[in-house]
Design an enzyme around this catalytic site. Sequence first.
Site, short mmCIF file in Angstrom:
data_model
loop_
_atom_site.label_atom_id
_atom_site.label_comp_id
_atom_site.label_asym_id
_atom_site.label_seq_id
_atom_site.Cartn_x
_atom_site.Cartn_y
_atom_site.Cartn_z
N GLN A 171 17.75 -47.54 -9.94
CA GLN A 171 17.19 -48.77 -10.51
C GLN A 171 18.19 -49.41 -11.48
O GLN A 171 18.91 -48.72 -12.19
CB GLN A 171 15.85 -48.51 -11.19
CG GLN A 171 15.83 -47.43 -12.25
CD GLN A 171 14.44 -47.20 -12.80
OE1 GLN A 171 13.51 -47.96 -12.58
NE2 GLN A 171 14.28 -46.12 -13.54
N HIS A 193 15.96 -51.88 -7.24
CA HIS A 193 14.80 -52.02 -8.13
C HIS A 193 14.71 -53.45 -8.66
O HIS A 193 13.77 -54.17 -8.38
CB HIS A 193 14.84 -51.00 -9.27
CG HIS A 193 13.64 -51.05 -10.17
ND1 HIS A 193 13.57 -51.87 -11.27
CD2 HIS A 193 12.47 -50.38 -10.13
CE1 HIS A 193 12.40 -51.70 -11.89
NE2 HIS A 193 11.72 -50.80 -11.21
N ASP A 235 11.12 -54.00 -7.11
CA ASP A 235 9.85 -53.89 -7.84
C ASP A 235 9.56 -55.24 -8.49
O ASP A 235 10.30 -55.69 -9.36
CB ASP A 235 9.97 -52.79 -8.90
CG ASP A 235 8.62 -52.42 -9.50
OD1 ASP A 235 7.66 -53.21 -9.34
OD2 ASP A 235 8.52 -51.34 -10.12
N GLU A 270 7.76 -53.28 -3.95
CA GLU A 270 6.89 -52.47 -4.80
C GLU A 270 6.03 -53.36 -5.68
O GLU A 270 6.51 -54.33 -6.26
CB GLU A 270 7.73 -51.52 -5.66
CG GLU A 270 6.91 -50.57 -6.50
CD GLU A 270 7.75 -49.53 -7.21
OE1 GLU A 270 7.23 -48.90 -8.15
OE2 GLU A 270 8.93 -49.35 -6.84
N ASP A 304 2.41 -48.78 -6.89
CA ASP A 304 2.72 -48.14 -8.17
C ASP A 304 1.51 -48.34 -9.08
O ASP A 304 0.69 -47.45 -9.24
CB ASP A 304 4.00 -48.74 -8.76
CG ASP A 304 4.35 -48.14 -10.12
OD1 ASP A 304 3.63 -47.25 -10.59
OD2 ASP A 304 5.35 -48.57 -10.72
N GLN A 326 4.41 -44.52 -4.61
CA GLN A 326 5.22 -43.96 -5.70
C GLN A 326 4.39 -42.92 -6.44
O GLN A 326 3.33 -43.24 -7.00
CB GLN A 326 5.73 -44.98 -6.72
CG GLN A 326 6.57 -44.23 -7.75
CD GLN A 326 7.13 -45.01 -8.91
OE1 GLN A 326 7.73 -44.41 -9.78
NE2 GLN A 326 6.97 -46.30 -8.93
N LYS A 328 4.34 -41.26 -9.48
CA LYS A 328 4.99 -41.48 -10.78
C LYS A 328 4.76 -40.24 -11.62
O LYS A 328 3.71 -40.07 -12.25
CB LYS A 328 4.41 -42.74 -11.44
CG LYS A 328 5.38 -43.48 -12.33
CD LYS A 328 4.80 -44.82 -12.73
CE LYS A 328 5.79 -45.66 -13.51
NZ LYS A 328 6.75 -46.35 -12.65
N CYS A 358 12.25 -44.38 -16.27
CA CYS A 358 13.53 -44.40 -16.99
C CYS A 358 13.42 -43.72 -18.36
O CYS A 358 14.43 -43.39 -18.97
CB CYS A 358 13.99 -45.84 -17.15
SG CYS A 358 12.74 -46.92 -17.88
#
Length: 417
Positions: A171, A193, A235, A270, A304, A326, A328, A358
């Site tokens: 990303q 991303h 995304d 996404e 997501d 995803q 997560k 992140c």
Amino acid sequence: MQIKEVLLAPGNGAFFYDDQEAIRSGAIQDGFIYVGAPTTPGFKSIRVPASSLGIGLVLTDDTVVWGDMMNVQYSGAGGRDPLFDTTQISDLTSRVMTPRLLDIDASCYLDACAKVFEPFEHRRLPLAIEYGASQALLRAAAHLHRKTMAEIVCAEFDLPLPSRRVPIYCQSGDAREINVDKMILKAVDVLPHGLINSRQKFGTNGQTFMEFVKWVAMRTCEIGRPGYRPVLHFDVYGWIGQEIGLEPHSIADFICKVADTVSDFTLNIESPADFGSTQAQIENYAKIVSILDNRGSSARIVVDERCNTLEDIRLFAEAKAAHLVQIKTPDVGSIADTARAVLICKANKVGAYVGGSCTETDLSAQASVHVSVATQADMMLAKPGMGVDEAFSIVGNEQNRLLATLNRRRAQSENVG
């Protein structure tokens, strides 16, 4: 019992916690900060340095194995746990988790997780606690059995030893152009991303976004090695729905239009829209997926927001409400549930993307690699941070080391046989 003491160590996450609602509502960036008042409970400013909390299990041979607790970048959004509070999490871990950890058999991973993560005062423990403690328990089981974490997952879920490499997705953060170049030069499998999280980045009728997609494809052909065709994954944080409207056919029309501009590439979109609830998300995403499939589009929908827990993932997978889910990791909680989530997706013939945030750490990223490889996920996120180089090396190197170890283990087994 193999755990004789529990240590806690405050730490940093690799990025920042951001107030998604304030950003969506038009907060202006000034350098690296956002100007304005936060709107999501718990945030004292729109952008907050990510914190984490390490949990160390001291084993009877004095080995200390660690896991890291944290929440995701957009905490408190889309049904997620609130902003990470180190003091509160530390207190709860000391009072509730420590006595439980001192009273389990750490060599039996899934049994240990089940006992340690029982509800407290009729409520599930914060998912950050589950996530960090489950990493530490996985490392403890691996140490006690003299195996890799991936082998523990394989043994617990009755899976064969894996041999396939899992594609890695990077990303970009806001440094789009520079980071896209880095990804292309490093031949990343899935990119970039793009962090399309505001009207400014999406543009009127999505024009700014479409130009960026075309630029990424062009740049890949320009500076990438011959024949390199990564999956293009963007995304958009619900901005197709915000700008184009929430009608599934209109959203599908827009996605097809984008896919047509980069027809030589597979396109992942996404979070195309946020329909306000998990049930509405499932119903409308299923419609978008069906429309795209009926049209023979190569574009794939990735869910997501509104798909956080293991049960959410099961509902989306069973409803075919995404081409890729995803998973997560901090939002799922126990990393054992990440493994379960991948297997649920596979059973329903839906793609499994082991993601995360992140804001994570090197330790949580490495544990995620072992689960991703053991369950043979379809792709996994390069994490932590937004710099590309660090995350790609942490995840990529851990995967390569793991596969080398497993290949050796496989060869030894064949020689004995």
